[in-house]
Design an enzyme around this catalytic site. Structure first.
Site, short mmCIF file in Angstrom:
data_model
loop_
_atom_site.label_atom_id
_atom_site.label_comp_id
_atom_site.label_asym_id
_atom_site.label_seq_id
_atom_site.Cartn_x
_atom_site.Cartn_y
_atom_site.Cartn_z
N LEU A 1 0.88 -0.99 -0.02
CA LEU A 1 -0.01 -0.17 -0.23
C LEU A 1 0.81 1.08 0.07
O LEU A 1 2.01 1.30 0.56
CB LEU A 1 -0.96 -0.05 1.06
CG LEU A 1 -2.12 -1.11 1.36
CD1 LEU A 1 -2.69 -0.88 2.70
CD2 LEU A 1 -2.98 -0.99 0.35
N ASP A 2 0.58 2.37 -0.85
CA ASP A 2 1.06 3.48 -0.55
C ASP A 2 1.44 4.09 0.81
O ASP A 2 0.64 3.67 1.62
CB ASP A 2 0.61 4.43 -1.51
CG ASP A 2 0.42 4.24 -3.00
OD1 ASP A 2 1.24 3.32 -3.29
OD2 ASP A 2 -0.12 5.11 -3.79
N LYS A 3 2.51 4.71 1.00
CA LYS A 3 2.76 5.41 2.26
C LYS A 3 1.40 5.91 2.89
O LYS A 3 1.19 5.83 4.08
CB LYS A 3 3.88 6.06 2.52
CG LYS A 3 4.37 6.56 3.78
CD LYS A 3 5.40 7.61 3.60
CE LYS A 3 5.87 8.32 5.00
NZ LYS A 3 7.19 8.99 4.80
#
Length: 362
Positions: A146-148
């Site tokens: 998942l993106d940050k």
């Protein structure tokens, strides 16, 4: 590794497979690079004729395998030690767990925590995995990301078998991921698909993606409007049917409805006034995937505080969020279609081979 020339006869089970595949099945210690070198130098032969790794072989043929070269000594790599986790880090990591069984863990990743490390990124999920071993034989393994700044359900495999199983589910696209997002404005079509190819944007070092009709890779997203706040904003469900970097963010911005808080792709238009947080409003709400022990894993993750507060401010009913999820048939996935096409091509080759043999007997 043998020091002598060997000859092998192709068995019925290996009829019509590629030569490199035969080596992988029967002589796995001999790598593709060495098979290719033998082919280039004429040492690799089938029925006495020079052969290439991609050639298809037939039952009864003789494969000449030259002596294997001794492997080059490997330089010992210094083992990088992971720093021990503090009690606070261990407690923090374990509080993220929302599902645990012998094969899998699911955590609810908070926004701001990267999945893996990188330049100037020292705090990440990968660095906390030692705290999530529990009673397992080894630390769990990441199987997707998942993106940050994206929160929500993140699946971890607790065994090597589970990691391979889940990896195959993601690559064949039978796994389903459902995201919640708050977007600027309201799409004119409330249930639709976005199909826009994506590529890395030149000049950004691969840090940013963009729509590229000529060079981009296919990308497909389904969106469904759950609730709307007049024409100001909408709460949408997003389902990625491909796994391109930043796919949901780029797709929503491309149709004129950027995700709230996503200044990278939406610019200043991605922010709302009236007390709405400037943080990213994208949350991995649900993951559904076949389980390696049978049955199905289906887990939902509660949204973080800033998204819950924005929903409340806009008057959204949290009970309306979980829409029915369609079933996915393996035969309809890209991997399923590829396997069906491969099986059909193999059947046609066998049919043509039978026709040639029949003509030879007449």
């Amino acid at each position: 590794m043998s020091s002598e020339v060997r000859t092998f006869t192709v068995g019925p089970d290996d009829d019509d497979i590629r030569l490199d595949r035969w080596f992988k099945r029967h002589l796995p210690d001999i790598g593709f690079a060495q098979v290719s070198r033998w082919a280039r130098t004429g040492q690799l032969r089938v029925d006495g004729k020079r052969a290439a790794p991609g050639d298809r072989i037939a039952a009864g043929q003789a494969i000449r395998v030259p002596p294997a070269e001794p492997p080059a000594p490997e330089k010992a790599k210094p083992k990088r030690e992971r720093p021990p986790l503090s009690e606070d880090q261990i407690a923090f990591a374990q509080e993220l767990v929302i599902h645990r069984d012998p094969q899998a863990l699911v955590i609810n990743k908070p926004p701001g925590l990267a999945t893996q490390g990188g330049t100037k990124t020292h705090e990440h999920v990968d660095g906390l995995l030692d705290a999530l071993q529990f009673d397992g034989d080894s630390r769990p393994k990441l199987v997707h990301r998942l993106d940050k700044d994206t929160s929500g359900a993140l699946l971890l495999a607790r065994t090597s078998r589970a990691a391979a199983f889940f990896g195959k589910s993601f690559s064949s696209r039978t796994a389903r991921k459902v995201y919640w997002a708050l977007i600027v404005g309201v799409p004119s079509i409330e249930d639709g698909f976005i199909e826009l190819p994506l590529a890395k944007q030149p000049g950004t070092g691969g840090e940013k993606m963009h729509v590229d009709e000529k060079e981009g890779l296919p990308a497909r997203t389904r969106y469904r409007v759950i609730e709307r706040a007049g024409n100001r904003a909408a709460w949408v469900e997003l389902q990625p049917f491909t796994g391109r970097t930043h796919q949901l963010r780029v797709h929503m911005a491309a149709i004129g409805h950027p995700i709230v808080g996503d200044g990278k792709y939406g610019g200043q238009d991605a922010f709302l006034t009236g007390g709405i947080s400037r943080k990213m409003h994208l949350h991995a709400r649900r993951i559904r995937i076949d389980h390696p022990d049978g049955g199905r894993l289906d887990v939902t993750a509660e949204p973080p505080a800033h998204i819950a507060e924005s929903f409340e401010t806009l008057g959204f009913d949290a009970a309306a969020g979980d829409l029915p999820l369609d079933e996915v048939k393996f035969s309809e996935t890209p991997e399923g279609k590829r396997r069906a096409a491969s099986a059909a091509a193999k059947a046609r080759r066998k049919e043509r081979k039978g026709e040639r043999r029949g003509r030879g007997r007449s």
